[in-house]
Design an enzyme around this catalytic site. Structure first.
Site, PDB file in Angstrom:
ATOM      1  N   ALA A   1      43.359  39.197  34.887  1.00 21.47           N
ATOM      2  CA  ALA A   1      42.324  38.249  34.476  1.00 21.47           C
ATOM      3  C   ALA A   1      42.020  37.261  35.595  1.00 21.47           C
ATOM      4  O   ALA A   1      40.860  36.865  35.797  1.00 21.47           O
ATOM      5  CB  ALA A   1      42.769  37.511  33.222  1.00 21.47           C
ATOM      6  N   TYR A   2      43.049  36.861  36.321  1.00 19.88           N
ATOM      7  CA  TYR A   2      42.868  35.964  37.468  1.00 19.88           C
ATOM      8  C   TYR A   2      41.976  36.611  38.525  1.00 19.88           C
ATOM      9  O   TYR A   2      41.018  35.986  39.025  1.00 19.88           O
ATOM     10  CB  TYR A   2      44.235  35.618  38.039  1.00 19.88           C
ATOM     11  CG  TYR A   2      44.221  34.986  39.403  1.00 19.88           C
ATOM     12  CD1 TYR A   2      43.896  33.644  39.563  1.00 19.88           C
ATOM     13  CD2 TYR A   2      44.555  35.728  40.534  1.00 19.88           C
ATOM     14  CE1 TYR A   2      43.887  33.061  40.827  1.00 19.88           C
ATOM     15  CE2 TYR A   2      44.561  35.149  41.796  1.00 19.88           C
ATOM     16  CZ  TYR A   2      44.225  33.819  41.936  1.00 19.88           C
ATOM     17  OH  TYR A   2      44.217  33.243  43.179  1.00 19.88           O
ATOM     18  N   LEU A   3      42.261  37.857  38.877  1.00 17.35           N
ATOM     19  CA  LEU A   3      41.453  38.542  39.878  1.00 17.35           C
ATOM     20  C   LEU A   3      40.008  38.710  39.402  1.00 17.35           C
ATOM     21  O   LEU A   3      39.059  38.531  40.186  1.00 17.35           O
ATOM     22  CB  LEU A   3      42.063  39.906  40.204  1.00 17.35           C
ATOM     23  CG  LEU A   3      43.401  39.884  40.939  1.00 17.35           C
ATOM     24  CD1 LEU A   3      43.919  41.309  41.113  1.00 17.35           C
ATOM     25  CD2 LEU A   3      43.283  39.191  42.290  1.00 17.35           C
TER      26      LEU A   3
END
Length: 220
Positions: A130-132
């Site tokens: 999700a961060y990427l």
């Protein structure tokens, strides 16, 4: 020049604040918690308490007035869930870009992440995936903004080892690690090199002195 750094209490941000203040620049750091202010002042930056997850474009633009550049170095941080990857790593970066446009600040540096445009590797943790994705969406938002002279910097795996002053900086470097000291040094050099606008650059440790590496990618 006055530079405003979003996420001013982050590890890279504090290093960058020290570098910029040490050379005589005016630096403002946007922070979420009042208790973080002392660390910024120690680094030579003026703290502004403003929560980018709830602030309006107008509120952020007021902080950016008369700035020559902005740097997005904020992050939800370890231990945060998927939702905050979206509200900080994506939405706050977009908010800062909207505010920069409103305030007439053209230069925008984005601290992103290697792999932000790629599908996560098999077995990647859901939160890191999700961060990427959030980072990739924030980067994509910049690429459509003609009013901003943006540069996206995508470091590899970050370490707290002492900086070497030597890096590999290119559109594609392959995976590797880089010290936070060297990331901050590259950001400072990018601020001085407006001809890097429009570039998305990966960064890992290497053998080229930081000023030379930045000059090479700028084509100067």
């Amino acid at each position: 020049m006055r530079t405003v750094i979003a996420g001013g209490h982050g590890q890279i941000a504090l290093r960058l604040e020290r570098l910029l203040a040490g050379r005589g620049d005016e630096v403002t750091g946007i922070i979420r918690k009042p208790e973080q202010a002392a660390a910024l002042r120690e680094a030579g930056a003026e703290p502004v308490v403003l929560d980018l997850e709830s602030a309006s474009v107008a509120e952020v633009a007021d902080v950016l007035r008369d700035a020559g550049a902005v740097v997005f170095a904020a992050g939800a941080g370890p231990g945060s869930g998927v939702a905050r990857k979206e509200t900080v790593d994506r939405d706050a970066a977009v908010l800062l870009a909207d505010a920069a446009e409103r305030a007439g600040v053209r230069r925008y540096l984005m601290v992103s992440s290697m792999g932000a445009d790629s599908d996560p590797r098999p077995g990647t943790d859901d939160t890191f995936a999700a961060y990427l994705k959030a980072k990739g969406a924030a980067d994509a938002s910049l690429r459509h903004r003609a009013a901003l002279d943006w540069t996206v910097l995508r470091p590899g795996q970050l370490t707290n080892d002492p900086g070497t002053g030597r890096v590999r900086l290119a559109a594609s470097t392959g995976y590797g690690s880089v010290t936070r000291d060297d990331v901050a040094a590259v950001l400072a050099e990018l601020l001085d090199t407006p001809s890097t606008a429009g570039l998305t650059l990966e960064l890992i440790g290497g053998h080229t002195p930081v000023p030379v590496a930045v000059k090479d990618v700028a084509g100067n």
